[in-house]
Scaffold this active site. Structure first.
Site: not given
Length: 460
Positions: A234, A285
């Site tokens: 991610s 992230h």
């Protein structure tokens, strides 16, 4: 003319939405040898507003024989620019065709240049990374399962304490691990769409650097702000978002005319979802997003060398990474919580590495400002295995003081009492364990065993 103005407004509204503009004003120019035969002036007098939302307006101008100067004057006022052409009374057919050819050629070349920017390279490393993460997932499934904590730790998931202990390879290995099939499927799909777009724009080698740097940046951010075990691509995928935002900064018109609005909307949805759902490493992230943007600035776009800007991005990237790691490995920056320490200690216990487990738990006990019965209990278990019964007894008593209904602690304390040949204390603690959890057969068996020993001791 009216139908054409309305058609221009409808197309303009589509463009406005694509660009994400709150309003759009269009200059609609008609060039004709003769003016329309019907009355038309009122159609040019005021801008036409697209009826749905009234956010797109069309101002029309007519350049026709005998009125060129008036039309150009109105257009110049509208655009706030000086516009003037030397217009001849007559043009040959060849001149007209040549002008058409040049105009069309200019438009075609512009489209080709833009297409070349968006498709500089064919994707390669995107597919390589997809194959790697699929292969790693299969390997995890065959060696304990991708959702098994022990397997994830063994093969490189991010665990803060292990990184602090020198396992620096964990800054990159989490990028290729995924926790369960759904996690793998979502990240693989995202990598397929985002990775190919970034690799086409930046080229293979630049994409390779952007992806890996963003992945490492995501792990660094997770180390700084999250204590939980984490894995997944991610952070690197958010780095692709960051690279596309850099592209948008360098080519704003092309970016918003093509992919810009979609990129921003999808990124916003992912960020909102990340902060509203539990179990998502938002720090990773955001770190990946920043890392992708910085890495894109360092490598820049193909055939557009900007050495001063690239040097600035390189210095910024190096400074941020150095500062983050320097703080992360400092005493103040080491993020550790009870659950992560217990998780790591349990992993060492499964490996029968009681020295390591003891070191982790004892170190956390010394640093922690709050007393926790779970840590004391697990620490006592390790101390029992290491034959440190006095210390184990002390930690069990602390655990019971914090949680008087901790039946497992009473049971283990009874075992230590029995080992010390303190039968009365052993009986008392074993009976408390039975009282708290009467369905545990092991507890009742221990009470019976202690009673039998007391009886035997009394008869002797």
């Amino acid at each position: 003319m009216q139908r054409d103005i309305e058609f221009a407004a409808a197309n303009g509204e589509k463009i406005r939405k694509q660009l994400g503009r709150p309003q759009l004003d269009i200059a609609n120019i008609y060039i004709s040898e003769f003016p329309p035969v019907d009355e038309y002036e009122f159609r040019l007098r005021n801008p036409y507003l697209f009826p749905e939302g009234s956010k797109t307006s069309v101002s029309s101008f007519l350049l026709t024989k005998g009125e060129w100067e008036t039309g150009l004057k109105d257009l110049a006022e509208r655009l706030q620019k000086d516009i003037h052409f030397d217009i001849q009374n007559d043009y040959s057919e060849n001149e007209v065709e040549e002008l058409k050819r040049l105009t069309l050629g200019t438009a075609v070349n512009k489209v080709k240049r833009e297409k070349a920017v968006l498709t500089y390279s064919k994707p390669f490393f995107t597919y390589v990374f997809i194959v790697i993460q699929l292969a790693v997932f299969v390997w995890l499934e065959l060696n304990g399962g991708s959702t098994n904590t022990s397997t994830l730790i063994k093969y490189g998931a991010k665990v803060n304490q292990l990184i602090y202990e020198g396992e620096y390879w964990r800054f990159i290995t989490p990028v290729f691990l995924h926790i369960g099939f759904l996690h793998l499927a979502m990240n693989t799909l995202a990598l397929y769409f985002l990775g190919t777009a970034v690799e086409q724009i930046f080229g293979r080698f630049r994409f390779f650097l952007i992806y890996l740097f963003a992945g490492v940046a995501g792990v660094i951010a997770s180390l700084l702000f999250s204590t939980h075990l984490s894995a997944g691509a991610s952070g690197a995928i958010f780095g692709c978002f960051g690279a596309l935002l850099y592209f948008g900064m360098m080519n704003p018109k092309l970016f918003f005319r093509t992919m810009g609005l979609n990129v921003i909307v999808v990124l916003a949805i992912n960020l909102v979802f990340g902060f509203s759902a539990s179990g998502i490493d938002n720090a990773g992230h955001l770190g990946g997003l920043a890392g992708g943007f910085l890495a894109a600035g360092v490598v820049n776009l193909p055939k557009k060398s900007k050495l001063p800007l690239q040097l600035i991005f390189l210095i910024m990237s190096a400074g941020i990474v150095w500062g983050s790691l320097n703080y992360g490995f400092s005493a103040a920056g080491q993020k550790q919580d009870e659950d992560s320490q217990i998780l790591l200690a349990q992993e060492y216990i499964k490996q029968n590495n009681y020295d390591k487990a003891y070191s982790v738990l004892k170190s956390f006990e010394d640093r922690s400002k709050s007393e926790t019965e779970k840590t004391y209990f697990l620490l006592s278990y390790v101390e029992i295995k290491k034959q440190m019964l006095t210390d184990a007894k002390l930690h069990l008593q602390k655990a019971i003081r914090l949680d008087p209904k901790f039946h497992q602690a009473y049971f283990n304390l009874a075992l230590i009492n029995l080992e010390e040949n303190d039968l009365n204390a052993a009986k008392l603690n074993a009976e408390k364990a039975v009282k708290l959890n009467p369905n545990q057969k092991e507890y009742t068996n221990l009470v019976d065993e202690i009673n039998q020993q007391i009886k035997t001791s009394g008869s002797e």
